[in-house]
Write a protein that holds these residues in place. Sequence first.
Motif, mmCIF file in Angstrom:
data_model
loop_
_atom_site.group_PDB
_atom_site.id
_atom_site.type_symbol
_atom_site.label_atom_id
_atom_site.label_comp_id
_atom_site.label_asym_id
_atom_site.label_seq_id
_atom_site.Cartn_x
_atom_site.Cartn_y
_atom_site.Cartn_z
ATOM 1 N N GLN A 7 4.268 -80.655 -77.315
ATOM 2 C CA GLN A 7 4.780 -79.420 -76.739
ATOM 3 C C GLN A 7 6.188 -79.140 -76.929
ATOM 4 O O GLN A 7 7.019 -79.989 -76.897
ATOM 5 C CB GLN A 7 4.288 -79.320 -75.453
ATOM 6 C CG GLN A 7 2.669 -79.531 -75.102
ATOM 7 C CD GLN A 7 2.343 -79.536 -73.586
ATOM 8 O OE1 GLN A 7 2.950 -78.433 -73.008
ATOM 9 N NE2 GLN A 7 1.854 -80.485 -73.305
ATOM 10 N N GLU A 8 6.469 -77.922 -77.245
ATOM 11 C CA GLU A 8 7.760 -77.050 -77.527
ATOM 12 C C GLU A 8 8.157 -76.596 -76.243
ATOM 13 O O GLU A 8 7.455 -75.585 -75.772
ATOM 14 C CB GLU A 8 7.892 -76.307 -78.912
ATOM 15 C CG GLU A 8 9.229 -75.885 -78.957
ATOM 16 C CD GLU A 8 9.283 -74.845 -80.112
ATOM 17 O OE1 GLU A 8 10.276 -73.920 -79.969
ATOM 18 O OE2 GLU A 8 8.299 -75.175 -80.848
ATOM 19 N N ILE A 9 9.410 -76.815 -75.806
ATOM 20 C CA ILE A 9 9.892 -76.151 -74.387
ATOM 21 C C ILE A 9 10.403 -74.918 -75.199
ATOM 22 O O ILE A 9 11.338 -74.657 -75.730
ATOM 23 C CB ILE A 9 10.924 -76.828 -73.719
ATOM 24 C CG1 ILE A 9 10.433 -78.328 -73.394
ATOM 25 C CG2 ILE A 9 11.552 -75.872 -72.751
ATOM 26 C CD1 ILE A 9 11.868 -79.207 -72.876
ATOM 27 N N LYS A 54 4.838 -74.549 -75.553
ATOM 28 C CA LYS A 54 3.595 -74.045 -76.341
ATOM 29 C C LYS A 54 3.076 -75.277 -77.084
ATOM 30 O O LYS A 54 4.215 -76.322 -77.599
ATOM 31 C CB LYS A 54 3.885 -73.176 -77.083
ATOM 32 C CG LYS A 54 5.037 -73.346 -78.459
ATOM 33 C CD LYS A 54 4.915 -72.039 -79.441
ATOM 34 C CE LYS A 54 5.908 -72.317 -80.422
ATOM 35 N NZ LYS A 54 6.138 -71.339 -81.508
ATOM 36 N N LEU A 55 2.248 -75.366 -77.215
ATOM 37 C CA LEU A 55 1.554 -76.492 -78.169
ATOM 38 C C LEU A 55 1.671 -76.387 -79.599
ATOM 39 O O LEU A 55 1.409 -75.482 -80.144
ATOM 40 C CB LEU A 55 -0.179 -76.727 -77.943
ATOM 41 C CG LEU A 55 -0.818 -77.952 -78.366
ATOM 42 C CD1 LEU A 55 -0.159 -79.088 -77.607
ATOM 43 C CD2 LEU A 55 -2.259 -77.701 -78.328
ATOM 44 N N THR A 56 2.249 -77.281 -80.295
ATOM 45 C CA THR A 56 2.726 -77.295 -81.581
ATOM 46 C C THR A 56 1.928 -77.879 -82.477
ATOM 47 O O THR A 56 2.063 -77.546 -83.907
ATOM 48 C CB THR A 56 4.093 -77.577 -81.739
ATOM 49 O OG1 THR A 56 4.337 -78.906 -81.542
ATOM 50 C CG2 THR A 56 5.426 -76.618 -81.092
ATOM 51 N N ALA A 57 1.403 -78.791 -82.312
ATOM 52 C CA ALA A 57 0.447 -79.669 -82.990
ATOM 53 C C ALA A 57 -1.138 -79.125 -83.306
ATOM 54 O O ALA A 57 -1.664 -78.271 -82.747
ATOM 55 C CB ALA A 57 -0.069 -80.991 -82.204
ATOM 56 N N ASN A 58 -1.386 -79.591 -84.299
ATOM 57 C CA ASN A 58 -2.779 -78.936 -84.658
ATOM 58 C C ASN A 58 -3.021 -77.412 -84.803
ATOM 59 O O ASN A 58 -4.065 -76.810 -84.481
ATOM 60 C CB ASN A 58 -4.002 -79.494 -83.910
ATOM 61 C CG ASN A 58 -4.188 -80.849 -83.880
ATOM 62 O OD1 ASN A 58 -3.795 -81.869 -85.002
ATOM 63 N ND2 ASN A 58 -4.316 -81.524 -82.804
ATOM 64 N N ASP A 59 -2.055 -76.649 -85.383
ATOM 65 C CA ASP A 59 -1.920 -75.396 -85.624
ATOM 66 C C ASP A 59 -2.215 -74.548 -84.253
ATOM 67 O O ASP A 59 -2.816 -73.561 -84.370
ATOM 68 C CB ASP A 59 -2.873 -74.959 -86.805
ATOM 69 C CG ASP A 59 -2.207 -75.645 -87.819
ATOM 70 O OD1 ASP A 59 -1.029 -75.632 -88.056
ATOM 71 O OD2 ASP A 59 -3.046 -75.991 -88.653
ATOM 72 N N ASN A 60 -2.226 -75.111 -83.095
ATOM 73 C CA ASN A 60 -2.489 -74.396 -81.822
ATOM 74 C C ASN A 60 -1.222 -73.689 -81.265
ATOM 75 O O ASN A 60 -0.934 -73.780 -80.304
ATOM 76 C CB ASN A 60 -3.161 -75.573 -80.817
ATOM 77 C CG ASN A 60 -4.264 -76.076 -81.112
ATOM 78 O OD1 ASN A 60 -5.221 -75.194 -81.656
ATOM 79 N ND2 ASN A 60 -4.658 -77.184 -80.918
ATOM 80 N N ILE A 61 -0.904 -72.850 -82.171
ATOM 81 C CA ILE A 61 0.579 -72.144 -81.828
ATOM 82 C C ILE A 61 0.426 -71.358 -80.661
ATOM 83 O O ILE A 61 1.388 -70.679 -80.206
ATOM 84 C CB ILE A 61 1.370 -71.684 -83.206
ATOM 85 C CG1 ILE A 61 0.394 -70.676 -83.805
ATOM 86 C CG2 ILE A 61 1.777 -72.882 -83.949
ATOM 87 C CD1 ILE A 61 0.833 -69.884 -84.850
ATOM 88 N N ASN A 62 -0.788 -70.772 -80.216
ATOM 89 C CA ASN A 62 -1.065 -69.790 -79.156
ATOM 90 C C ASN A 62 -1.209 -70.301 -78.210
ATOM 91 O O ASN A 62 -1.460 -69.525 -77.098
ATOM 92 C CB ASN A 62 -1.890 -68.860 -79.690
ATOM 93 C CG ASN A 62 -1.699 -67.965 -80.834
ATOM 94 O OD1 ASN A 62 -0.528 -67.567 -81.131
ATOM 95 N ND2 ASN A 62 -2.490 -67.803 -81.868
ATOM 96 N N GLN A 63 -1.246 -71.619 -77.941
ATOM 97 C CA GLN A 63 -1.477 -72.178 -76.615
ATOM 98 C C GLN A 63 -0.208 -72.475 -75.697
ATOM 99 O O GLN A 63 0.608 -73.313 -76.103
ATOM 100 C CB GLN A 63 -2.258 -73.454 -76.610
ATOM 101 C CG GLN A 63 -2.807 -73.999 -74.989
ATOM 102 C CD GLN A 63 -3.777 -75.291 -75.372
ATOM 103 O OE1 GLN A 63 -4.094 -75.480 -76.487
ATOM 104 N NE2 GLN A 63 -4.126 -75.927 -74.493
#
Length: 186
Positions: A147-149, A168-177
């Motif tokens: 996750q990125e702060i 926001k979640l940055t792994a597995n292309d889940n950038i909208n979570q």
Amino acid sequence: NGHNSVKVFDLDFNFIREISSPSLFKNPNYGELVSITVDKYNDTSDIITGYILSSKGKIIKYNVEGSFEPPTSLYSFYDTRINLLSATDLSTSFNKIVNSKINRNILYVSNAGRIYKYYKTNLKTYIAELDLSDVGISTDPTSNNRQEILSFDTTAYNNKEYIAVTTKLTANDNINQVSTHVFVDD
């Protein structure tokens, strides 16, 4: 603002003065100025003081009466431990500065991967790095749940410092979570 200055207002948003310093605001070694905080009262001085954070980890301290201090580098020493712990490029990643609501001599500073705690009276060495894993935040670059702060803030309740961290979640292309986590800094 566009005039390379800080504008000072009273609590009713009446303009008081403008403090200008183009050499501080246009210096490419500092990066972009990304966050500002003002603390009217603190344990070390009666002067109203502001702190401006740059993306490259410089803090410009000023008093609202009209003077700036030379910038302080948050990592003026070369310490590979910070680079390894952060898993981010510290030279371009700082993004937020917040006052403690419990201890007026404490500042919290974040980059994309960590939140650091500093004494206002000694900005050259951080006191602690907050353990975000206690609330399920993983900033490990090898994790599938990294996750990125994005932002954070503090509040006081029952003499404890509560910190809300939005990631926001940055792994597995889940950038909208996007999620917000709250924890206590003891």
